[in-house]
Design a protein around this motif. Structure first.
Motif, PDB file in Angstrom:
ATOM      1  N   GLY A  43      -0.777  -8.392 -13.726  1.00  0.00           N
ATOM      2  CA  GLY A  43      -1.768  -7.699 -12.891  1.00  0.00           C
ATOM      3  C   GLY A  43      -1.313  -6.298 -12.509  1.00  0.00           C
ATOM      4  N   LYS A  44      -0.212  -5.843 -13.110  1.00  0.00           N
ATOM      5  CA  LYS A  44       0.319  -4.482 -12.903  1.00  0.00           C
ATOM      6  C   LYS A  44       1.096  -4.148 -14.169  1.00  0.00           C
ATOM      7  CE  LYS A  44       4.278  -6.440 -10.466  1.00  0.00           C
ATOM      8  NZ  LYS A  44       4.966  -6.706  -9.221  1.00  0.00           N
ATOM      9  N   GLY A  45       1.490  -2.905 -14.309  1.00  0.00           N
ATOM     10  CA  GLY A  45       2.169  -2.523 -15.542  1.00  0.00           C
ATOM     11  C   GLY A  45       3.469  -3.289 -15.772  1.00  0.00           C
ATOM     12  N   THR A  57      -2.376   0.426 -10.872  1.00  0.00           N
ATOM     13  CA  THR A  57      -2.945  -0.936 -10.802  1.00  0.00           C
ATOM     14  C   THR A  57      -2.122  -1.817  -9.871  1.00  0.00           C
ATOM     15  OG1 THR A  57      -1.682  -1.558 -12.760  1.00  0.00           O
ATOM     16  CG2 THR A  57      -3.994  -1.017 -13.119  1.00  0.00           C
ATOM     17  N   ARG A  58      -2.790  -2.812  -9.315  1.00  0.00           N
ATOM     18  CA  ARG A  58      -2.137  -3.824  -8.458  1.00  0.00           C
ATOM     19  C   ARG A  58      -3.074  -5.027  -8.462  1.00  0.00           C
ATOM     20  NH1 ARG A  58       2.532  -4.936  -5.968  1.00  0.00           N
ATOM     21  NH2 ARG A  58       2.886  -2.745  -5.462  1.00  0.00           N
ATOM     22  N   ARG A  59      -2.511  -6.197  -8.675  1.00  0.00           N
ATOM     23  CA  ARG A  59      -3.279  -7.444  -8.686  1.00  0.00           C
ATOM     24  C   ARG A  59      -4.479  -7.379  -9.632  1.00  0.00           C
ATOM     25  NH1 ARG A  59      -2.984  -9.104  -2.219  1.00  0.00           N
ATOM     26  NH2 ARG A  59      -0.753  -9.444  -2.200  1.00  0.00           N
ATOM     27  N   LEU A  69       4.251   5.557  -3.130  1.00  0.00           N
ATOM     28  CA  LEU A  69       5.578   6.061  -3.528  1.00  0.00           C
ATOM     29  C   LEU A  69       5.774   5.965  -5.042  1.00  0.00           C
ATOM     30  CD1 LEU A  69       7.695   4.417  -0.679  1.00  0.00           C
ATOM     31  CD2 LEU A  69       7.254   6.861  -0.966  1.00  0.00           C
ATOM     32  N   ASP A  70       5.276   4.862  -5.642  1.00  0.00           N
ATOM     33  CA  ASP A  70       5.463   4.645  -7.087  1.00  0.00           C
ATOM     34  C   ASP A  70       4.379   5.309  -7.924  1.00  0.00           C
ATOM     35  OD1 ASP A  70       7.646   3.154  -6.486  1.00  0.00           O
ATOM     36  OD2 ASP A  70       6.755   1.202  -6.921  1.00  0.00           O
ATOM     37  N   ASP A  71       3.376   5.897  -7.257  1.00  0.00           N
ATOM     38  CA  ASP A  71       2.245   6.499  -7.955  1.00  0.00           C
ATOM     39  C   ASP A  71       1.602   5.471  -8.900  1.00  0.00           C
ATOM     40  OD1 ASP A  71       0.541   8.562  -8.385  1.00  0.00           O
ATOM     41  OD2 ASP A  71       1.749   9.560  -9.927  1.00  0.00           O
ATOM     42  N   LEU A  82       0.847  -1.208   0.000  1.00  0.00           N
ATOM     43  CA  LEU A  82       0.000   0.000   0.000  1.00  0.00           C
ATOM     44  C   LEU A  82       0.879   1.254   0.000  1.00  0.00           C
ATOM     45  CD1 LEU A  82      -2.898  -0.934   2.483  1.00  0.00           C
ATOM     46  CD2 LEU A  82      -2.851  -1.142  -0.002  1.00  0.00           C
ATOM     47  N   HIS A  83       1.926   1.225   0.829  1.00  0.00           N
ATOM     48  CA  HIS A  83       2.841   2.370   0.875  1.00  0.00           C
ATOM     49  C   HIS A  83       3.643   2.476  -0.426  1.00  0.00           C
ATOM     50  CE1 HIS A  83       2.947   2.975   5.544  1.00  0.00           C
ATOM     51  NE2 HIS A  83       1.733   2.967   5.034  1.00  0.00           N
ATOM     52  N   ASP A  84       4.063   1.305  -0.931  1.00  0.00           N
ATOM     53  CA  ASP A  84       4.863   1.292  -2.159  1.00  0.00           C
ATOM     54  C   ASP A  84       4.086   1.898  -3.333  1.00  0.00           C
ATOM     55  OD1 ASP A  84       7.255   0.202  -3.708  1.00  0.00           O
ATOM     56  OD2 ASP A  84       5.580  -0.730  -4.768  1.00  0.00           O
ATOM     57  N   ASP A  85       2.798   1.565  -3.423  1.00  0.00           N
ATOM     58  CA  ASP A  85       1.995   2.096  -4.540  1.00  0.00           C
ATOM     59  C   ASP A  85       1.844   3.610  -4.456  1.00  0.00           C
ATOM     60  OD1 ASP A  85       1.788  -0.302  -5.820  1.00  0.00           O
ATOM     61  OD2 ASP A  85      -0.190  -0.810  -5.038  1.00  0.00           O
ATOM     62  N   TYR A 126      16.906  -6.848   1.396  1.00  0.00           N
ATOM     63  CA  TYR A 126      16.114  -6.007   2.300  1.00  0.00           C
ATOM     64  C   TYR A 126      14.646  -5.922   1.863  1.00  0.00           C
ATOM     65  CZ  TYR A 126      20.290  -4.181   4.684  1.00  0.00           C
ATOM     66  OH  TYR A 126      21.438  -4.047   5.426  1.00  0.00           O
ATOM     67  N   LYS A 127      14.418  -5.696   0.562  1.00  0.00           N
ATOM     68  CA  LYS A 127      13.050  -5.453   0.096  1.00  0.00           C
ATOM     69  C   LYS A 127      12.204  -6.711   0.018  1.00  0.00           C
ATOM     70  CE  LYS A 127      11.325  -2.772  -3.016  1.00  0.00           C
ATOM     71  NZ  LYS A 127      11.049  -2.122  -4.293  1.00  0.00           N
ATOM     72  N   THR A 128      12.830  -7.841  -0.301  1.00  0.00           N
ATOM     73  CA  THR A 128      12.018  -9.048  -0.525  1.00  0.00           C
ATOM     74  C   THR A 128      12.398 -10.225   0.371  1.00  0.00           C
ATOM     75  OG1 THR A 128      11.882  -8.380  -2.837  1.00  0.00           O
ATOM     76  CG2 THR A 128      11.116 -10.596  -2.316  1.00  0.00           C
TER      77      THR A 128
HETATM   78  C1  FPP Z   1       7.311  -3.628  -3.885  1.00  0.00           C
HETATM   79  O1  FPP Z   1       8.301  -3.050  -4.665  1.00  0.00           O
HETATM   80  C2  FPP Z   1       7.519  -3.141  -2.487  1.00  0.00           C
HETATM   81  C3  FPP Z   1       8.163  -3.759  -1.478  1.00  0.00           C
HETATM   82  C4  FPP Z   1       8.668  -5.145  -1.648  1.00  0.00           C
HETATM   83  C5  FPP Z   1       8.421  -3.135  -0.146  1.00  0.00           C
HETATM   84  C6  FPP Z   1       8.106  -1.672  -0.038  1.00  0.00           C
HETATM   85  C7  FPP Z   1       8.449  -1.130   1.314  1.00  0.00           C
HETATM   86  C8  FPP Z   1       8.059   0.071   1.770  1.00  0.00           C
HETATM   87  C9  FPP Z   1       7.216   0.992   0.965  1.00  0.00           C
HETATM   88  C10 FPP Z   1       8.476   0.487   3.133  1.00  0.00           C
HETATM   89  C11 FPP Z   1       7.272   0.597   4.076  1.00  0.00           C
HETATM   90  C12 FPP Z   1       7.040  -0.705   4.750  1.00  0.00           C
HETATM   91  C13 FPP Z   1       5.972  -0.994   5.566  1.00  0.00           C
HETATM   92  C14 FPP Z   1       5.958  -2.279   6.292  1.00  0.00           C
HETATM   93  C15 FPP Z   1       4.807  -0.121   5.749  1.00  0.00           C
HETATM   94  P1  FPP Z   1       8.254  -2.802  -6.210  1.00  0.00           P
HETATM   95  O2  FPP Z   1       7.779  -1.436  -6.497  1.00  0.00           O
HETATM   96  O3  FPP Z   1       9.597  -3.154  -6.696  1.00  0.00           O
HETATM   97  O4  FPP Z   1       7.254  -3.905  -6.741  1.00  0.00           O
HETATM   98  P2  FPP Z   1       5.840  -3.743  -7.440  1.00  0.00           P
HETATM   99  O5  FPP Z   1       6.113  -3.831  -8.890  1.00  0.00           O
HETATM  100  O6  FPP Z   1       5.040  -4.942  -6.946  1.00  0.00           O
HETATM  101  O7  FPP Z   1       5.265  -2.448  -7.037  1.00  0.00           O
END
Ligand code: FPP
Ligand code: MG
Length: 310
Positions: free
Chosen positions: A220-222, A88-90, A83-85, A78-81, A165-167
């Motif tokens: 399910g996303k771009g 779509t998701r899933r 930040l990435d603006d 939810l936070h990532d979307d 860290y991220k995954t």
């Molecule tokens: C997907 O990345 C995002 C993550 C694996 C983690 C993102 C972590 C944060 C935003 C920090 C905040 C954390 C919490 C617990 C609130 P992606 O953009 O590479 O993948 P996508 O294509 O699925 O968006």
């Protein structure tokens, strides 16, 4: 677990837990399989009834780890979307697109706090510390990705650290938590951690390949989402090794469509996709290599009646 007092917050927090948009449930599936593999009888039961009660309580605790992990994962998405603006998701509109950034951030915070409450109820400080570390790693990885220098962006070591860290950290620390809650030895808990870490790395490497090879409807996303955001992943890093001139294209910024097309051209000529798949396969086999060891070690610490001795 995601029931909230305020209806708007409840519907936002539940958004990605509804039927059809719950995702692959990769993390909880792995964790419940890990629980099944490790759920050995820890001490000789006084009677059948006590044994049943014990295993039911343990099972509930292990399921809590699976639920906590999924809530943290969805909170981070939810936070990532935001930040990435993302829009779509899933396969549906992302929550930020449908309900706005503010409610998305709050829904993520809400899920995180629910996960903390459940975690505290387990009353195991080592497990709390492992899961809290994984949350810290999610934030660190996301920050590494958004604020890297040109040097760091072209470094495979930096990419792999960020990917851990991220995954991989969340799944590895959760696997270790499952091992600790089943009363395994430190050695077995470390193997559970290694399993999760390598599985997580393999998972992300394939995800990075799919960003180039998949279609928006299959993902399910771009598609091409990483490169469009100027994010350099393993396929491009391997392509730079083959074609060092690609490095200056990356340095000029992949978010520029001309540079992106040029980078894709280089990638097509290179073995970047193939080498990334090979690296993923290497991590997948490292993950499976930890499992037979785990069985051997579990056997080593059992007494003649088959009960685990710690
Ligand atoms: C997907 O990345 C995002 C993550 C694996 C983690 C993102 C972590 C944060 C935003 C920090 C905040 C954390 C919490 C617990 C609130 P992606 O953009 O590479 O993948 P996508 O294509 O699925 O968006
Ligand atoms: Mg994203």
């Amino acid at each position: 677990m995601v029931v909230a007092e305020v209806p708007k917050l409840a519907s936002a927090a539940e958004y990605f837990f509804k039927m059809g948009v719950e995702g692959k449930r990769f993390r909880p599936t792995v964790l419940l399989l890990m629980a099944t593999a490790l759920n050995v009888q820890i001490s000789k039961p006084a009677s059948e009834g006590v044994a049943d009660m014990f295993s039911t309580e343990l099972r509930t605790r292990l399921q809590s780890i699976a639920e906590i992990t999924e809530m943290i994962h969805v909170a981070s998405l939810l936070h990532d979307d935001v930040l990435d603006d993302a829009d779509t998701r899933r396969g549906i509109g992302s929550l930020n697109f449908v309900m706005g950034n503010k409610i998305s951030v709050l829904a993520g915070d809400f899920l995180l706090s629910r996960a903390c409450i459940t975690l505290a109820s387990l009353k195991n400080t080592e497990v709390v510390s492992l899961i809290a570390t994984a949350v810290e790693h999610l934030v660190t990885g996301e920050t590494m990705q958004m604020s890297s220098s040109a040097e760091e962006r072209s470094s495979m070591d930096y990419y792999l650290q960020k990917t851990y860290y991220k995954t991989a950290s969340l799944i590895s620390n959760s696997c270790k938590s499952i091992a600790l809650l089943t009363g395994q030895t430190t050695e077995v808990a470390l193997l559970a951690y290694e399993y999760g870490k390598n599985l997580g790395l393999a998972f992300q490497l394939i995800d990075d390949v799919l960003d180039f090879t998949g279609t928006s409807s299959s993902l399910g996303k771009g598609s091409l989402s990483d490169i469009r955001h100027g994010i350099v992943t393993a396929p491009i890093l391997y392509a730079i090794e083959e074609f060092p001139e690609l490095r200056s294209v990356v340095d000029r910024g992949l978010d520029n469509p001309e540079n992106m097309d040029l980078a894709l051209e280089y990638l097509g000529k290179s073995h970047g996709i193939q080498r990334t798949r090979e690296l993923a396969a290497k991590h997948a086999s490292l993950a499976s290599a930890a499992i037979p060891c785990q069985r051997t070690m579990t056997r080593m610490f059992k007494d003649p009646d088959g009960h685990l001795k710690n």
